[in-house]
Scaffold this motif. Structure first.
Motif, PDB file in Angstrom:
ATOM      1  N   ILE A  27       0.866  -1.180   0.000  1.00  0.00           N
ATOM      2  CA  ILE A  27       0.000   0.000   0.000  1.00  0.00           C
ATOM      3  C   ILE A  27       0.904   1.232   0.000  1.00  0.00           C
ATOM      4  CG2 ILE A  27      -1.811   1.242   1.231  1.00  0.00           C
ATOM      5  CD1 ILE A  27      -2.453  -1.446   2.649  1.00  0.00           C
ATOM      6  N   PRO A  28       0.710   2.178  -0.920  1.00  0.00           N
ATOM      7  CA  PRO A  28       1.604   3.344  -0.973  1.00  0.00           C
ATOM      8  C   PRO A  28       1.474   4.222   0.273  1.00  0.00           C
ATOM      9  CG  PRO A  28      -0.273   3.640  -2.452  1.00  0.00           C
ATOM     10  CD  PRO A  28      -0.328   2.214  -1.977  1.00  0.00           C
ATOM     11  N   LEU A  29       2.588   4.855   0.651  1.00  0.00           N
ATOM     12  CA  LEU A  29       2.582   5.730   1.821  1.00  0.00           C
ATOM     13  C   LEU A  29       1.676   6.940   1.617  1.00  0.00           C
ATOM     14  CD1 LEU A  29       6.391   5.738   2.737  1.00  0.00           C
ATOM     15  CD2 LEU A  29       4.570   4.378   3.750  1.00  0.00           C
ATOM     16  N   THR A  30       1.369   7.234   0.374  1.00  0.00           N
ATOM     17  CA  THR A  30       0.511   8.382   0.061  1.00  0.00           C
ATOM     18  C   THR A  30      -0.976   8.053   0.157  1.00  0.00           C
ATOM     19  OG1 THR A  30       0.771   7.798  -2.275  1.00  0.00           O
ATOM     20  CG2 THR A  30       2.202   9.531  -1.402  1.00  0.00           C
ATOM     21  N   ALA A  31      -1.316   6.825   0.553  1.00  0.00           N
ATOM     22  CA  ALA A  31      -2.730   6.441   0.672  1.00  0.00           C
ATOM     23  C   ALA A  31      -3.434   7.285   1.739  1.00  0.00           C
ATOM     24  CB  ALA A  31      -2.845   4.968   1.031  1.00  0.00           C
ATOM     25  N   THR A  32      -4.636   7.755   1.407  1.00  0.00           N
ATOM     26  CA  THR A  32      -5.451   8.537   2.346  1.00  0.00           C
ATOM     27  C   THR A  32      -6.897   8.052   2.292  1.00  0.00           C
ATOM     28  OG1 THR A  32      -5.902  10.234   0.662  1.00  0.00           O
ATOM     29  CG2 THR A  32      -3.982  10.582   2.097  1.00  0.00           C
ATOM     30  N   GLU A  33      -7.689   8.544   3.243  1.00  0.00           N
ATOM     31  CA  GLU A  33      -9.125   8.215   3.291  1.00  0.00           C
ATOM     32  C   GLU A  33      -9.343   6.718   3.168  1.00  0.00           C
ATOM     33  OE1 GLU A  33     -11.609  10.781   0.827  1.00  0.00           O
ATOM     34  OE2 GLU A  33      -9.893  12.106   0.576  1.00  0.00           O
ATOM     35  N   MET A  34      -8.615   5.949   3.970  1.00  0.00           N
ATOM     36  CA  MET A  34      -8.672   4.492   3.886  1.00  0.00           C
ATOM     37  C   MET A  34      -9.811   3.939   4.734  1.00  0.00           C
ATOM     38  SD  MET A  34      -5.727   1.708   4.874  1.00  0.00           S
ATOM     39  CE  MET A  34      -4.684   2.139   3.468  1.00  0.00           C
ATOM     40  N   THR A  35     -10.533   2.966   4.155  1.00  0.00           N
ATOM     41  CA  THR A  35     -11.614   2.292   4.872  1.00  0.00           C
ATOM     42  C   THR A  35     -11.474   0.786   4.701  1.00  0.00           C
ATOM     43  OG1 THR A  35     -13.146   4.136   4.537  1.00  0.00           O
ATOM     44  CG2 THR A  35     -14.113   2.006   5.105  1.00  0.00           C
ATOM     45  N   LEU A  36     -11.560   0.060   5.813  1.00  0.00           N
ATOM     46  CA  LEU A  36     -11.601  -1.401   5.776  1.00  0.00           C
ATOM     47  C   LEU A  36     -12.989  -1.834   6.220  1.00  0.00           C
ATOM     48  CD1 LEU A  36     -10.109  -4.142   5.463  1.00  0.00           C
ATOM     49  CD2 LEU A  36      -9.658  -4.018   7.922  1.00  0.00           C
ATOM     50  N   THR A  37     -13.690  -2.534   5.340  1.00  0.00           N
ATOM     51  CA  THR A  37     -15.042  -3.004   5.634  1.00  0.00           C
ATOM     52  C   THR A  37     -15.036  -4.523   5.738  1.00  0.00           C
ATOM     53  OG1 THR A  37     -16.031  -1.144   4.445  1.00  0.00           O
ATOM     54  CG2 THR A  37     -17.433  -3.053   4.861  1.00  0.00           C
ATOM     55  N   ALA A  38     -15.631  -5.031   6.803  1.00  0.00           N
ATOM     56  CA  ALA A  38     -15.761  -6.479   6.996  1.00  0.00           C
ATOM     57  C   ALA A  38     -17.233  -6.852   6.918  1.00  0.00           C
ATOM     58  CB  ALA A  38     -15.184  -6.887   8.343  1.00  0.00           C
ATOM     59  N   GLU A  39     -17.569  -7.790   6.015  1.00  0.00           N
ATOM     60  CA  GLU A  39     -18.942  -8.279   5.876  1.00  0.00           C
ATOM     61  C   GLU A  39     -18.960  -9.739   6.332  1.00  0.00           C
ATOM     62  OE1 GLU A  39     -22.493  -8.682   2.507  1.00  0.00           O
ATOM     63  OE2 GLU A  39     -20.553  -7.743   2.006  1.00  0.00           O
ATOM     64  N   PHE A  40     -19.472  -9.945   7.556  1.00  0.00           N
ATOM     65  CA  PHE A  40     -19.518 -11.285   8.137  1.00  0.00           C
ATOM     66  C   PHE A  40     -20.695 -12.052   7.527  1.00  0.00           C
ATOM     67  CE2 PHE A  40     -17.367  -8.579  11.167  1.00  0.00           C
ATOM     68  CZ  PHE A  40     -16.301  -9.354  11.606  1.00  0.00           C
ATOM     69  N   ILE A  41     -20.384 -13.182   6.884  1.00  0.00           N
ATOM     70  CA  ILE A  41     -21.411 -13.953   6.191  1.00  0.00           C
ATOM     71  C   ILE A  41     -22.284 -14.679   7.213  1.00  0.00           C
ATOM     72  CG2 ILE A  41     -21.863 -15.666   4.410  1.00  0.00           C
ATOM     73  CD1 ILE A  41     -20.301 -13.161   3.502  1.00  0.00           C
ATOM     74  N   SER A  42     -23.592 -14.465   7.110  1.00  0.00           N
ATOM     75  CA  SER A  42     -24.510 -15.046   8.096  1.00  0.00           C
ATOM     76  C   SER A  42     -25.783 -15.483   7.393  1.00  0.00           C
ATOM     77  CB  SER A  42     -24.837 -14.018   9.177  1.00  0.00           C
ATOM     78  OG  SER A  42     -25.671 -14.565  10.174  1.00  0.00           O
ATOM     79  N   ILE A  43     -26.567 -16.327   8.062  1.00  0.00           N
ATOM     80  CA  ILE A  43     -27.879 -16.689   7.543  1.00  0.00           C
ATOM     81  C   ILE A  43     -28.789 -15.479   7.687  1.00  0.00           C
ATOM     82  CG2 ILE A  43     -29.892 -18.169   7.875  1.00  0.00           C
ATOM     83  CD1 ILE A  43     -28.015 -20.329   8.914  1.00  0.00           C
ATOM     84  N   GLY A  44     -29.436 -15.105   6.620  1.00  0.00           N
ATOM     85  CA  GLY A  44     -30.206 -13.880   6.637  1.00  0.00           C
ATOM     86  C   GLY A  44     -29.306 -12.720   6.238  1.00  0.00           C
ATOM     87  N   SER A  45     -29.453 -11.598   6.920  1.00  0.00           N
ATOM     88  CA  SER A  45     -28.652 -10.415   6.589  1.00  0.00           C
ATOM     89  C   SER A  45     -27.223 -10.549   7.114  1.00  0.00           C
ATOM     90  CB  SER A  45     -29.301  -9.157   7.184  1.00  0.00           C
ATOM     91  OG  SER A  45     -30.596  -8.963   6.674  1.00  0.00           O
ATOM     92  N   ASN A  46     -26.262 -10.241   6.264  1.00  0.00           N
ATOM     93  CA  ASN A  46     -24.871 -10.225   6.710  1.00  0.00           C
ATOM     94  C   ASN A  46     -24.623  -9.048   7.656  1.00  0.00           C
ATOM     95  OD1 ASN A  46     -24.359 -12.444   5.104  1.00  0.00           O
ATOM     96  ND2 ASN A  46     -23.602 -11.225   3.376  1.00  0.00           N
ATOM     97  N   ILE A  47     -23.630  -9.195   8.491  1.00  0.00           N
ATOM     98  CA  ILE A  47     -23.290  -8.155   9.467  1.00  0.00           C
ATOM     99  C   ILE A  47     -22.069  -7.400   8.961  1.00  0.00           C
ATOM    100  CG2 ILE A  47     -22.606  -7.706  11.863  1.00  0.00           C
ATOM    101  CD1 ILE A  47     -23.965 -10.407  12.551  1.00  0.00           C
ATOM    102  N   ARG A  48     -22.172  -6.066   8.888  1.00  0.00           N
ATOM    103  CA  ARG A  48     -21.087  -5.242   8.353  1.00  0.00           C
ATOM    104  C   ARG A  48     -20.484  -4.354   9.437  1.00  0.00           C
ATOM    105  NH1 ARG A  48     -21.020  -4.347   2.731  1.00  0.00           N
ATOM    106  NH2 ARG A  48     -20.313  -2.206   3.087  1.00  0.00           N
ATOM    107  N   LYS A  49     -19.172  -4.283   9.453  1.00  0.00           N
ATOM    108  CA  LYS A  49     -18.455  -3.371  10.343  1.00  0.00           C
ATOM    109  C   LYS A  49     -17.313  -2.745   9.546  1.00  0.00           C
ATOM    110  CE  LYS A  49     -19.526  -5.826  14.629  1.00  0.00           C
ATOM    111  NZ  LYS A  49     -20.308  -4.732  15.224  1.00  0.00           N
ATOM    112  N   SER A  50     -16.839  -1.583  10.001  1.00  0.00           N
ATOM    113  CA  SER A  50     -15.778  -0.924   9.253  1.00  0.00           C
ATOM    114  C   SER A  50     -14.860  -0.118  10.168  1.00  0.00           C
ATOM    115  CB  SER A  50     -16.367  -0.002   8.172  1.00  0.00           C
ATOM    116  OG  SER A  50     -17.117   1.050   8.766  1.00  0.00           O
TER     117      SER A  50
END
Length: 360
Positions: A303-326
Motif C-alpha cells: 500500500i503506498p505511503l501516500t494512501a489517504t481516506e482508507m476504509t476497511l469493511t468487513a462483511e460477516f457472512i450469516s444466515i439472513g442479513s450479513n453483518i457489516r463493520k468498518s
C-alpha cells in the motif's frame, strides 16, 4: 558486520518506549526542533540545522531514575579499595571514597543505561513541520535526501528530547566484562538518580576502572567533575513519507504500508468474512476485496505511503442479513507506527462478530 552501539541501545529502549531513539554517545546536538538525518540501520543522528524556523518548545521538568539493562547485566555494591584521598566535587574537599559499585556483563555488547532524568523538552506545535515543508524540502534536496515526490524518509525534525542531569551509558566489549565506579555514597546515588536530582548534594564520581573491557559515556564526562548542563539520552523524531504526508513518530524505514486481517486471534472464530480495503492515492482510488475463512488470515501489502481516506469493511457472512463493520484511517502513514497494522476478526455464529484494531 559490526552492530552500532546506538542501534543496540535504541532496541533496548524500545522494549519500553516504542517510538524512541537512543542517544548512546550523549550527542548534545540533539535538541527539540533540530533538523537532521537518522541512519535507520545504525540509529545515528546527523545534524543539518540547529532549529526549524518558527518552532516553539515546551519544557517539562522531572525528577526520576532512568534504568535500562540488557539481560545478564548486574550491578552490586562492593568493598571500596581505592587508596588515599581524592578530591570530591560533591563536597569540595579531599575525601576517602566510601562507596564502590561494580557492573558485570555476561555477554559482549550488553548494555546498562542509568541516569537521573531532569526533564523532557517537546516541540509544542507539530503543525509547524507542515508549515515549513518547503524550507525542509530545500534542506533535504541539498543533501540528496529528497526525490521528485518530496522529502525522503529519515530526514526530519527532533520532536522531543529526554534530558539527564547525570549518569552513564556502558557497554561490554567482551563477554564476562566488568567495571567499577567509586566515590562518596551520596555522590554516586545522585549520579545514578537514586536520590533524584534535587537537594544540596551534587552528582559525582571520583574513580573508575576497567575501561579496556567496557565503553562508557558518563555525565559528568570525567572523574572529579560535576556536570554543568543536562544532556539528551533519548529522543523522538518526525519524518515524511516521500511526500507531504507527515510521519510524527518515525521509527525506521517504512517504504510501503501493510495491513494484516487476522481471524486466528481466537480459536472460536467461525465466521467467513469478506473484507474490502479502499483508499485514495494521487493517481486515483484503489479497492481490493478478499475472503477470510474462520481461523485464517489475509494481508494487504504494498500500500503506498501516500494512501489517504482508507476504509476497511468487513462483511460477516450469516444466515439472513450479513453483518457489516468498518474501520477508517485518514492518513495511515501518520497513524500506523512503523507502517503496519493488524485488525482482528472474532466471533462464533450465531453470536455477534467483532472487528478490532490492534495498536502495537
Amino acid at each position: 558486520m559490526t552492530i552500532s552501539r546506538n542501534r543496540i541501545y535504541t532496541d533496548l529502549l524500545r522494549g519500553t518506549y516504542r517510538t524512541i531513539w537512543g542517544n548512546w554517545g550523549l550527542n548534545p546536538a540533539i535538541k527539540p526542533g533540530a533538523v537532521g538525518i537518522i541512519d535507520a540501520d545504525s540509529g545515528d543522528f546527523k545534524l543539518v540545522a540547529e532549529c526549524l524556523p518558527g518552532v516553539e518548545i515546551s519544557k517539562n521538568q522531572q525528577s526520576r531514575k532512568w534504568d535500562f539493562k540488557s539481560t545478564g547485566v548486574t550491578c552490586r555494591s562492593i568493598n571500596t579499595s581505592v587508596a588515599g584521598l581524592i578530591f570530591d566535587p560533591n563536597t569540595g574537599a579531599e575525601v576517602k571514597p566510601d562507596a564502590t559499585l561494580e557492573w558485570s556483563f555476561d555477554k559482549e555488547n550488553s548494555i546498562t543505561s542509568e541516569f537521573a532524568i531532569s526533564g523532557e523538552h517537546t516541540v509544542s506545535n507539530l503543525a509547524i513541520l507542515n508549515d515549513q515543508y518547503d524550507w525542509l524540502l530545500a534542506q533535504a534536496r541539498n543533501l540528496n535526501m529528497a526525490t521528485g515526490a518530496g522529502i525522503s524518509e529519515g530526514f526530519g525534525v527532533v520532536t522531543s528530547v529526554i534530558y539527564a542531569s547525570s549518569g552513564l551509558n556502558a557497554v561490554s566489549k567482551k563477554s564476562k566484562a566488568s567495571f567499577t565506579v567509586s566515590g562518596s555514597a551520596s555522590g554516586l546515588n545522585r549520579l545514578l538518580g537514586e536520590d533524584g536530582i534535587n537537594g544540596k548534594g551534587k552528582a559525582s564520581y571520583v574513580f573508575s576502572s576497567n575501561s579496556s573491557e567496557v565503553e562508557t559515556h558518563t555525565l559528568p564526562a570525567k572523574s572529579g567533575e560535576v556536570a554543568t548542563e543536562p544532556l539528551p539520552v533519548a529522543y523522538t523524531f518526525a519524518s515524511f513519507a516521500g511526500s507531504r504526508v507527515l510521519i510524527p513518530s518515525w521509527v525506521g524505514k517504512i517504504g510501503v504500508l501493510n495491513l494484516l486481517v487476522d481471524s486466528k486471534a481466537s480459536s472460536f472464530t467461525t465466521y467467513s468474512t469478506k473484507v474490502t480495503l479502499s483508499y485514495q492515492t494521487p493517481t486515483g482510488p484503489v479497492e481490493e476485496s478478499r475472503t477470510v475463512i474462520g481461523g485464517s488470515s489475509t494481508s494487504f501489502g504494498e500500500i503506498p505511503l501516500t494512501a489517504t481516506e482508507m476504509t476497511l469493511t468487513a462483511e460477516f457472512i450469516s444466515i439472513g442479513s450479513n453483518i457489516r463493520k468498518s474501520l477508517r484511517w485518514n492518513t495511515p502513514a501518520s497513524e500506523w507506527l512503523g507502517g503496519t497494522r493488524t485488525v482482528n476478526l472474532t466471533g462464533t455464529w450465531p453470536g455477534a462478530p467483532q472487528m478490532a484494531e490492534v495498536k502495537r
